[in-house]
Design a protein around this motif. Structure first.
Motif, PDB file in Angstrom:
ATOM      1  N   PHE A 198       0.813  -1.212   0.000  1.00  0.00           N
ATOM      2  CA  PHE A 198       0.000   0.000   0.000  1.00  0.00           C
ATOM      3  C   PHE A 198       0.849   1.266   0.000  1.00  0.00           C
ATOM      4  O   PHE A 198       0.414   2.313  -0.480  1.00  0.00           O
ATOM      5  CB  PHE A 198      -0.993  -0.003   1.165  1.00  0.00           C
ATOM      6  CG  PHE A 198      -2.264  -0.734   0.804  1.00  0.00           C
ATOM      7  CD1 PHE A 198      -3.241  -0.118   0.059  1.00  0.00           C
ATOM      8  CD2 PHE A 198      -2.449  -2.045   1.191  1.00  0.00           C
ATOM      9  CE1 PHE A 198      -4.398  -0.791  -0.301  1.00  0.00           C
ATOM     10  CE2 PHE A 198      -3.599  -2.724   0.846  1.00  0.00           C
ATOM     11  CZ  PHE A 198      -4.583  -2.102   0.095  1.00  0.00           C
ATOM     12  N   LYS A 199       2.063   1.171   0.510  1.00  0.00           N
ATOM     13  CA  LYS A 199       2.966   2.316   0.371  1.00  0.00           C
ATOM     14  C   LYS A 199       3.287   2.538  -1.106  1.00  0.00           C
ATOM     15  O   LYS A 199       3.310   3.669  -1.593  1.00  0.00           O
ATOM     16  CB  LYS A 199       4.259   2.066   1.164  1.00  0.00           C
ATOM     17  CG  LYS A 199       4.132   2.335   2.659  1.00  0.00           C
ATOM     18  CD  LYS A 199       5.487   2.222   3.336  1.00  0.00           C
ATOM     19  CE  LYS A 199       5.374   2.572   4.814  1.00  0.00           C
ATOM     20  NZ  LYS A 199       6.694   2.508   5.499  1.00  0.00           N
ATOM     21  N   TRP A 200       3.541   1.448  -1.803  1.00  0.00           N
ATOM     22  CA  TRP A 200       3.807   1.543  -3.246  1.00  0.00           C
ATOM     23  C   TRP A 200       2.573   2.049  -3.988  1.00  0.00           C
ATOM     24  O   TRP A 200       2.666   2.901  -4.872  1.00  0.00           O
ATOM     25  CB  TRP A 200       4.226   0.179  -3.781  1.00  0.00           C
ATOM     26  CG  TRP A 200       4.284   0.119  -5.281  1.00  0.00           C
ATOM     27  CD1 TRP A 200       5.249   0.626  -6.095  1.00  0.00           C
ATOM     28  CD2 TRP A 200       3.304  -0.479  -6.147  1.00  0.00           C
ATOM     29  NE1 TRP A 200       4.948   0.383  -7.409  1.00  0.00           N
ATOM     30  CE2 TRP A 200       3.760  -0.299  -7.479  1.00  0.00           C
ATOM     31  CE3 TRP A 200       2.106  -1.153  -5.932  1.00  0.00           C
ATOM     32  CZ2 TRP A 200       3.044  -0.751  -8.571  1.00  0.00           C
ATOM     33  CZ3 TRP A 200       1.395  -1.612  -7.023  1.00  0.00           C
ATOM     34  CH2 TRP A 200       1.868  -1.415  -8.333  1.00  0.00           C
ATOM     35  N   LEU A 201       1.394   1.564  -3.618  1.00  0.00           N
ATOM     36  CA  LEU A 201       0.156   1.964  -4.257  1.00  0.00           C
ATOM     37  C   LEU A 201      -0.114   3.461  -4.049  1.00  0.00           C
ATOM     38  O   LEU A 201      -0.647   4.146  -4.924  1.00  0.00           O
ATOM     39  CB  LEU A 201      -1.027   1.156  -3.702  1.00  0.00           C
ATOM     40  CG  LEU A 201      -2.351   1.227  -4.451  1.00  0.00           C
ATOM     41  CD1 LEU A 201      -2.206   0.633  -5.852  1.00  0.00           C
ATOM     42  CD2 LEU A 201      -3.444   0.495  -3.687  1.00  0.00           C
ATOM     43  N   ASP A 202       0.315   3.974  -2.893  1.00  0.00           N
ATOM     44  CA  ASP A 202       0.140   5.398  -2.580  1.00  0.00           C
ATOM     45  C   ASP A 202       1.265   6.262  -3.141  1.00  0.00           C
ATOM     46  O   ASP A 202       1.305   7.460  -2.909  1.00  0.00           O
ATOM     47  CB  ASP A 202       0.066   5.595  -1.061  1.00  0.00           C
ATOM     48  CG  ASP A 202      -1.230   5.042  -0.488  1.00  0.00           C
ATOM     49  OD1 ASP A 202      -2.204   4.908  -1.253  1.00  0.00           O
ATOM     50  OD2 ASP A 202      -1.259   4.722   0.718  1.00  0.00           O
ATOM     51  N   GLY A 203       2.211   5.621  -3.855  1.00  0.00           N
ATOM     52  CA  GLY A 203       3.288   6.395  -4.465  1.00  0.00           C
ATOM     53  C   GLY A 203       4.497   6.577  -3.569  1.00  0.00           C
ATOM     54  O   GLY A 203       5.384   7.373  -3.867  1.00  0.00           O
ATOM     55  N   GLU A 204       4.540   5.823  -2.461  1.00  0.00           N
ATOM     56  CA  GLU A 204       5.680   5.904  -1.582  1.00  0.00           C
ATOM     57  C   GLU A 204       6.691   4.815  -1.930  1.00  0.00           C
ATOM     58  O   GLU A 204       6.453   3.975  -2.792  1.00  0.00           O
ATOM     59  CB  GLU A 204       5.244   5.746  -0.114  1.00  0.00           C
ATOM     60  CG  GLU A 204       4.235   6.810   0.304  1.00  0.00           C
ATOM     61  CD  GLU A 204       3.746   6.588   1.718  1.00  0.00           C
ATOM     62  OE1 GLU A 204       4.458   5.933   2.518  1.00  0.00           O
ATOM     63  OE2 GLU A 204       2.640   7.064   2.046  1.00  0.00           O
ATOM     64  N   GLN A 205       7.791   4.793  -1.248  1.00  0.00           N
ATOM     65  CA  GLN A 205       8.842   3.790  -1.500  1.00  0.00           C
ATOM     66  C   GLN A 205       8.317   2.416  -1.129  1.00  0.00           C
ATOM     67  O   GLN A 205       7.731   2.226  -0.069  1.00  0.00           O
ATOM     68  CB  GLN A 205      10.106   4.110  -0.688  1.00  0.00           C
ATOM     69  CG  GLN A 205      11.247   3.160  -0.921  1.00  0.00           C
ATOM     70  CD  GLN A 205      11.795   3.219  -2.342  1.00  0.00           C
ATOM     71  OE1 GLN A 205      11.812   4.286  -2.952  1.00  0.00           O
ATOM     72  NE2 GLN A 205      12.198   2.092  -2.888  1.00  0.00           N
TER      73      GLN A 205
END
Length: 205
Positions: free
Chosen positions: A196-203
């Motif tokens: 979900f970090k990746w999905l939110d544009g985070e690392q």
């Protein structure tokens, strides 16, 4: 066994339903202008002989015109069926507010004050409209579901469903995943937090 209806993103779902209803009005009330073939003489000198090949422009245009009209008819009929299945008040609201030729010039106020007899309050109108939007969105498969962060993905199928991609694409993603994936034998497990970090544009990793 209990069945829970999905929680929808109210704003985005309403936007999606209103866009479909606007498309319905365009298809329903605007006359479809059929494409026509054109025959234009060319002044360009040709140095080759006859190719013995013909271009069936007229046939292609006829197929396009027929396909477009069939698609528009099918689209309108599908939405009309969905609206006809709504409860009486919801059906009335959708048809009067969104499915008339003059709907672009109507306001919600016009509908809940003058179309409903007797008139209803703005609050009641809003509740009825959302119930109708909710059912139409599910029926037409355009609902925008709120992701429950307490029910995060662990299996590849969850990632597949959330991203809206196919099974093969999902496993291609797992070859060089931008989030943490653990493979145990032939089974993949996905890190809930990093996904979900990746999905939110985070690392991710």
């Amino acid at each position: 066994m209990s069945f829970e209806l999905p929680e929808l993103d109210r704003r985005e779902t309403q936007k999606a339903v209103e866009q479909v209803l606007e498309k319905y009005r365009l298809y329903k009330y605007l006359i479809f202008e059929e494409r026509e073939g054109s025959i234009t003489g060319s002044s360009e000198e040709r140095f080759h002989g006859p190719t013995n090949m013909t271009s069936d422009q007229t046939g292609s245009i006829a197929i396009y015109n027929a396909d477009q009209q069939a698609y528009r008819k099918s689209f309108c009929e599908r939405l009309e069926r969905a609206a006809s299945r709504l409860p009486k008040l919801e059906k009335f609201l959708i048809e009067e507010r969104y499915m008339q030729e003059e709907s672009d010039y109507l306001t919600d106020y016009n509908v809940y004050c003058f179309k409903f007899q007797p008139s209803i309050s703005e609050g009641t109108y809003t509740k009825i409209r959302w119930k109708a939007f909710y059912k139409l969105a599910l029926n037409l498969n355009i609902a925008v579901i709120i992701l429950d962060r307490n029910d995060l993905p662990e299996e590849p199928k969850h990632v597949q469903e959330i991203l809206g991609i196919g099974r093969s694409q999902t496993y291609e993603l797992f070859n060089k995943p931008p989030f943490q994936v653990v493979k145990i034998g032939r089974i993949y497990k996905v890190s809930k937090i990093t996904f979900f970090k990746w999905l939110d544009g985070e690392q991710g990793n």
